[in-house]
Design a protein around this motif. Structure first.
Motif, PDB file in Angstrom:
ATOM      1  N   UNK A  53       0.832  -1.206   0.000  1.00 27.62           N
ATOM      2  CA  UNK A  53       0.000   0.000   0.000  1.00 27.62           C
ATOM      3  C   UNK A  53       0.868   1.258   0.000  1.00 27.62           C
ATOM      4  N   UNK A  54       1.986   1.218   0.711  1.00 28.30           N
ATOM      5  CA  UNK A  54       2.873   2.381   0.772  1.00 28.30           C
ATOM      6  C   UNK A  54       3.412   2.731  -0.609  1.00 28.30           C
ATOM      7  N   UNK A 113      16.258   2.464  -6.582  1.00 31.90           N
ATOM      8  CA  UNK A 113      16.908   3.445  -5.705  1.00 31.90           C
ATOM      9  C   UNK A 113      15.979   3.933  -4.597  1.00 31.90           C
ATOM     10  N   UNK A 114      14.696   3.648  -4.716  1.00 27.47           N
ATOM     11  CA  UNK A 114      13.726   4.095  -3.717  1.00 27.47           C
ATOM     12  C   UNK A 114      13.706   3.121  -2.538  1.00 27.47           C
ATOM     13  N   UNK A 115      13.706   3.656  -1.323  1.00 29.78           N
ATOM     14  CA  UNK A 115      13.729   2.804  -0.135  1.00 29.78           C
ATOM     15  C   UNK A 115      12.527   1.874  -0.080  1.00 29.78           C
ATOM     16  N   UNK A 116      11.373   2.340  -0.532  1.00 31.84           N
ATOM     17  CA  UNK A 116      10.189   1.482  -0.505  1.00 31.84           C
ATOM     18  C   UNK A 116      10.357   0.254  -1.394  1.00 31.84           C
ATOM     19  N   UNK A 154      12.234  -2.157   0.762  1.00 33.99           N
ATOM     20  CA  UNK A 154      11.364  -2.696   1.806  1.00 33.99           C
ATOM     21  C   UNK A 154      10.389  -3.723   1.230  1.00 33.99           C
ATOM     22  N   UNK A 155       9.885  -3.453   0.036  1.00 40.46           N
ATOM     23  CA  UNK A 155       8.971  -4.375  -0.624  1.00 40.46           C
ATOM     24  C   UNK A 155       9.643  -5.731  -0.833  1.00 40.46           C
ATOM     25  N   UNK A 156      10.876  -5.717  -1.304  1.00 43.45           N
ATOM     26  CA  UNK A 156      11.604  -6.968  -1.534  1.00 43.45           C
ATOM     27  C   UNK A 156      11.975  -7.648  -0.220  1.00 43.45           C
ATOM     28  N   UNK A 157      12.380  -6.864   0.761  1.00 46.23           N
ATOM     29  CA  UNK A 157      12.749  -7.446   2.055  1.00 46.23           C
ATOM     30  C   UNK A 157      11.559  -8.118   2.730  1.00 46.23           C
ATOM     31  N   UNK A 158      10.389  -7.499   2.603  1.00 45.00           N
ATOM     32  CA  UNK A 158       9.197  -8.039   3.276  1.00 45.00           C
ATOM     33  C   UNK A 158       8.816  -9.408   2.736  1.00 45.00           C
ATOM     34  N   UNK A 159       9.147  -9.679   1.476  1.00 48.76           N
ATOM     35  CA  UNK A 159       8.775 -10.957   0.870  1.00 48.76           C
ATOM     36  C   UNK A 159       9.453 -12.136   1.560  1.00 48.76           C
ATOM     37  N   UNK A 160      10.601 -11.903   2.182  1.00 46.50           N
ATOM     38  CA  UNK A 160      11.341 -13.000   2.814  1.00 46.50           C
ATOM     39  C   UNK A 160      10.602 -13.590   4.003  1.00 46.50           C
TER      40      UNK A 160
END
Length: 389
Positions: A336-337, A349-352, A355-361
């Motif tokens: 959503x972010x 290059x965007x932090x989001x 975060x999107x990729x990290x959250x998938x783990x």
């Protein structure tokens, strides 16, 4: 808890330095050595070690808050440190319950040693209840371990690896053996960590070729399968709570970035910021409603571990449930972010984007969605009936 100040253990300036380095380690697929060095210098590796042994003497509830805070700066650093904190947390669970055997972990953590978590094995869905690693007893009471562990976070830097293996040759076999081995030539770390996200954890494959655990580092010998032994409860409780904390921290950062984007972006149609758009306001409210449920749940369960609460068999549903809800929530919030922030968030290059990729783990850590649902179903409906019963 009202007097606990997370910034005393994780100052804002340290978090900002970690945040600045996170993008570099993600891009270059490297381990955040400077993060570890600064956290060690700040005493972070010993936050769960009793003060009389040289640590900060914090409880699991406080550590969970700190890990949420650290994850807002670098999810990969927080997840890597998690695996060290799991062992110091298990040592605390032992100590709080009068169980000896892990004092060397507490003393080692206070001295700056780094403990890694070597439980996961490819294809082993028994996880804590079984192992494909061979544990061969030695005449002196130690064990030699041969097998392959996967997702070994902190791979480039650990000094002791906590693991388990199956003893099939002793008179009372089979027995699951939990122990710690040193980094020697009998431990081979593959350079195979090239993943979608959580790249800084460097959670590489570890091959054990007769790696020896000394007698004093044999922690537990237990029967395979579900077991009430404190090693099982200790690992499961600390692991699930700290995992939930990391992914809740990711969600918090995603929510904060979405709010900042909504306040900064301005609509050409209305001339107002996106924070005044009803649809954007609804989206951020939905994110906040999902996020707000998790920190209290994590704190409550962590406090129950600290205070020796007895939930009986309900523990496993509660613990796997909070981890599952945290990762599902984190994925929802970051997704959503990105929509709130707009197309710019799609750039690497965007932090989001990170975060999107990290959250998938989160879905790949035990307890996975299937295990969490099976545990909850058994708790509420009873075990599956066997054919003919």
């Amino acid at each position: 808890m009202s007097t606990f100040d997370p910034a005393a253990h994780l100052p804002d300036d340290l978090l900002e330095r970690i945040r600045e380095r996170a993008v570099v380690h993600d891009r270059e697929n490297t381990f955040p050595q400077q993060d570890l060095d600064e956290l060690r210098e700040a005493g972070y590796l010993a936050i769960l070690v009793p003060a009389e042994l040289g640590g900060a003497g914090l409880g699991l509830e406080q550590a969970a808050l700190l890990q949420q805070r650290l994850a807002t700066a670098s999810p990969a650093t927080a997840l890597a440190i998690n695996m060290h904190l799991v062992w110091t947390g298990v040592a605390k669970v032992f100590g709080d319950r009068g169980v000896p055997g892990l004092e060397f972990v507490q003393r080692g953590a206070a001295a700056g040693e780094v403990f890694a978590f070597g439980i996961s094995e490819g294809g082993n869905d028994l996880v804590l209840f079984g192992s494909d690693t061979d544990a061969e007893p030695r005449p002196d009471g130690g064990y030699a371990f041969t097998g392959t562990k996967i997702f070994t976070s902190l791979a480039p830097v650990w000094t002791k690896l906590g693991l388990h293996g199956l003893d099939t040759s002793s008179d009372d076999a089979p027995k699951l053996v939990f122990a710690f081995v040193d980094r020697t030539d009998a431990v081979v770390t593959s350079d195979d960590w090239d993943t979608l996200g959580m790249r800084g954890t460097q959670s590489r494959t570890t091959r054990l070729n007769g790696a020896v655990a000394a007698p004093e580092h044999i922690v537990r010998r237990i029967d395979p399968g579900p077991n009430p032994d404190p090693i099982v409860f200790g690992i499961f409780s600390v692991f699930e709570i700290l995992l939930a904390s990391v992914y809740t921290g990711i969600a918090r950062r995603g929510l904060d970035l979405a709010v900042a984007a909504a306040q900064a972006r301005r609509s050409k149609k209305t001339g107002t910021t996106y924070s005044q758009d009803p649809d954007i306001r609804w989206r951020i409210a939905d994110m906040a409603l999902a996020y707000d449920a998790l920190p209290p749940q994590i704190s409550s369960l962590a406090r129950d571990v600290d205070e020796l609460a007895d939930h009986g068999p309900r523990w496993f549903t509660l613990l796997s449930g909070v981890k599952h809800r945290a990762v599902v929530m984190a994925k929802q919030v970051v997704d959503e972010a990105m929509l709130v922030a707009g197309g710019g968030s799609y750039f690497t290059s965007n932090e989001l984007s990170r975060l999107y990729r990290d959250a998938l783990a989160g879905m790949f850590h035990p307890s996975d969605p299937e295990s969490a649902h099976a545990t909850a179903a058994s708790a509420w409906l009873g075990p599956l009936e066997t054919p003919g019963s």
